[in-house]
Design an enzyme around this catalytic site. Structure first.
Site, short mmCIF file in Angstrom:
data_model
loop_
_atom_site.label_atom_id
_atom_site.label_comp_id
_atom_site.label_asym_id
_atom_site.label_seq_id
_atom_site.Cartn_x
_atom_site.Cartn_y
_atom_site.Cartn_z
NE ARG A 235 -3.66 5.44 0.53
CZ ARG A 235 -2.89 4.36 0.51
NH1 ARG A 235 -1.74 4.38 -0.15
NH2 ARG A 235 -3.24 3.26 1.16
CD GLU A 264 -3.77 6.13 -6.56
OE1 GLU A 264 -2.72 6.80 -6.53
OE2 GLU A 264 -3.88 5.00 -6.05
P1 NAD Z 1 3.17 4.45 9.43
O1 NAD Z 1 1.83 4.54 10.09
O2 NAD Z 1 4.16 3.48 9.93
O3 NAD Z 1 3.86 5.90 9.45
C1 NAD Z 1 3.18 7.07 9.16
C2 NAD Z 1 3.90 8.17 9.89
O4 NAD Z 1 3.31 9.42 9.50
C3 NAD Z 1 3.77 8.07 11.42
O5 NAD Z 1 5.05 8.17 12.02
C4 NAD Z 1 2.90 9.26 11.79
O6 NAD Z 1 3.22 9.80 13.07
C5 NAD Z 1 3.25 10.21 10.66
N1 NAD Z 1 2.30 11.30 10.54
C6 NAD Z 1 1.00 11.34 10.92
N2 NAD Z 1 0.49 12.55 10.66
C7 NAD Z 1 1.48 13.28 10.10
C8 NAD Z 1 1.57 14.61 9.63
N3 NAD Z 1 0.52 15.45 9.70
N4 NAD Z 1 2.73 15.04 9.10
C9 NAD Z 1 3.80 14.21 9.04
N5 NAD Z 1 3.78 12.94 9.50
C10 NAD Z 1 2.63 12.48 10.00
O7 NAD Z 1 2.88 4.24 7.88
P2 NAD Z 1 3.87 3.61 6.78
O8 NAD Z 1 3.71 2.14 6.77
O9 NAD Z 1 5.22 4.21 6.93
O10 NAD Z 1 3.17 4.16 5.45
C11 NAD Z 1 3.21 5.54 5.11
C12 NAD Z 1 2.24 5.80 3.97
O11 NAD Z 1 2.67 5.11 2.80
C13 NAD Z 1 0.86 5.21 4.21
O12 NAD Z 1 0.05 6.14 4.89
C14 NAD Z 1 0.32 4.92 2.86
O13 NAD Z 1 -0.50 6.00 2.46
C15 NAD Z 1 1.55 4.88 1.99
N6 NAD Z 1 1.71 3.59 1.31
C16 NAD Z 1 1.84 3.59 -0.03
C17 NAD Z 1 2.04 2.41 -0.72
C18 NAD Z 1 2.23 2.39 -2.22
O14 NAD Z 1 2.19 1.32 -2.82
N7 NAD Z 1 2.45 3.53 -2.86
C19 NAD Z 1 2.07 1.20 0.00
C20 NAD Z 1 1.95 1.23 1.39
C21 NAD Z 1 1.78 2.43 2.05
#
Ligand code: NAD
Length: 337
Positions: A235, A264
């Site tokens: 994000r 964005e």
């Molecule tokens: P997920 O919920 O499976 O994993 C997120 C991880 O981040 C978890 O393990 C959580 O414990 C960890 N986390 C929480 N707080 C944290 C912190 N302060 N510092 C470090 N880690 C922390 O999510 P995911 O499916 O792996 O997705 C990750 C991110 O990818 C989403 O949050 C979303 O913003 C982004 N995303 C982007 C796109 C894109 O098209 N660019 C698409 C899907 C998701």
């Protein structure tokens, strides 16, 4: 169920309509974003289907509830754009698509790393112009370098796996909730400052929350290894853009790959090629030879978009059947993807 789909693009129409063949709901596709000024379009619908740039703050949610809408079906994983407390107050159920293809995003993060490291975008343009000089195209072996993965959920763990098993990187991870899958890969966890000080490549895969807002800022950039590469497919607001620009100017950040950007919402997903972009920070980013930006396309594979559509329909069906909705987002809780 009558469903008003906002921010609808041709691919949303195609994949939602295909998935809907098994359900037979009434869909109406609206191109505008959902916000206070467009919310009246939802009048007469039971549900709205929204995406990442739709504004689901309190005023919009209140207007949705007043219009008789009962369900907000997000066709994305992240819900940082939803006021969950307000949704609860207005008795609106929020459902999302928690996972559609973590591979899509992980693979795009790797594409940014490879594209930046080997300057593929520059090489492509040069060769088309008959310029076969290699000056400025030198990269480094990923094998043996240290990659830091911030957030080891569904996407982060895949990135860690590809970098470690695919390229032979040393991978160090940071996550307040370490994952067994990551530890099983033999990946060590460290504090964020430790990770930043060790990593040649830092890739962000944590959700946006008050805790992670500007997690990459002036101070944390100074903790990074000088010249390290920063990748953000998560994000935009994880990175303080102003600080990143200063980091790029000083060379503290050696290269930056972004699929997401703080502001964005005013830019991405639209063809603005005939307009003057008003965001000076964004245009400054475009001037750097070592910055590679894509417009929030990491999720955009056929597999992922089909999964999003199918899960969205299944979410609507669960709600219609009286629940419980497995993919409901409740307030308050930790924010997710
Ligand atoms: P997920 O919920 O499976 O994993 C997120 C991880 O981040 C978890 O393990 C959580 O414990 C960890 N986390 C929480 N707080 C944290 C912190 N302060 N510092 C470090 N880690 C922390 O999510 P995911 O499916 O792996 O997705 C990750 C991110 O990818 C989403 O949050 C979303 O913003 C982004 N995303 C982007 C796109 C894109 O098209 N660019 C698409 C899907 C998701």
């Amino acid at each position: 169920m009558r469903v008003a789909v906002f921010s609808a693009k041709a691919y949303d129409k195609r994949f939602l309509s295909e998935a809907n063949e098994a359900f037979g709901y009434t869909f109406k596709f609206f191109e505008p974003h959902l916000d206070e000024s467009t919310v009246r379009l939802a009048s007469g619908y039971d549900a709205v289907c929204a995406f990442v740039h739709d504004d689901l703050s309190r005023p919009t949610l209140q207007a949705l509830a007043e219009a008789g809408v009962k369900l907000v079906a997000l066709r994305c994983a992240g819900y940082n754009n939803v006021d969950l407390a307000a949704a609860q107050e207005y008795n609106l159920t929020i459902v999302r698509v928690p996972a559609y293809s973590p591979h899509a995003v992980a693979e795009h993060a790797i594409a940014l790393i490879l594209g930046l490291n080997r300057r593929i975008y520059r090489a492509y343009n040069r060769v088309r112009e008959g310029n076969f000089s290699l000056e400025g195209l030198m990269g480094f072996d990923l094998h043996g370098c240290t990659a830091g993965v911030v957030g080891t959920g569904k996407i982060g763990v895949l990135v860690a796996k590809i970098l470690k098993n695919g390229f032979g990187c040393e991978v160090v991870a940071y996550d307040p909730y370490p994952s067994k899958a990551c530890q099983d890969l033999g990946i060590a966890y460290a504090s964020l400052p430790e990770l930043l000080s060790q990593a040649d490549i830092v890739s962000l895969h944590c959700p946006l929350s008050p805790e992670t807002h500007h997690v990459i800022n002036e101070a944390s950039i100074q903790q990074m290894k000088p010249g390290a590469m920063l990748i953000n497919t998560s994000r935009g607001a994880l990175v303080d853009t102003r600080a990143a620009i200063e980091g790029l100017k000083s060379g503290q950040i050696g290269a930056m790959g972004l699929d997401v950007y703080e502001e964005e919402g005013d830019l991405f997903f639209e063809d603005l090629s005939t307009q003057v972009i008003q965001d000076d920070q964004f245009t400054r980013l475009l001037t750097f030879p070592n910055v590679l930006i894509t417009g929030h396309q990491a999720f955009f594979t056929e597999n992922a978009v089909r999964n999003i559509a199918e899960t969205t329909l299944a979410n609507i069906r669960e709600f219609e059947s009286g629940g419980p909705c497995a993919n409901q987002v409740h307030a308050p809780q930790r924010r997710g993807a």
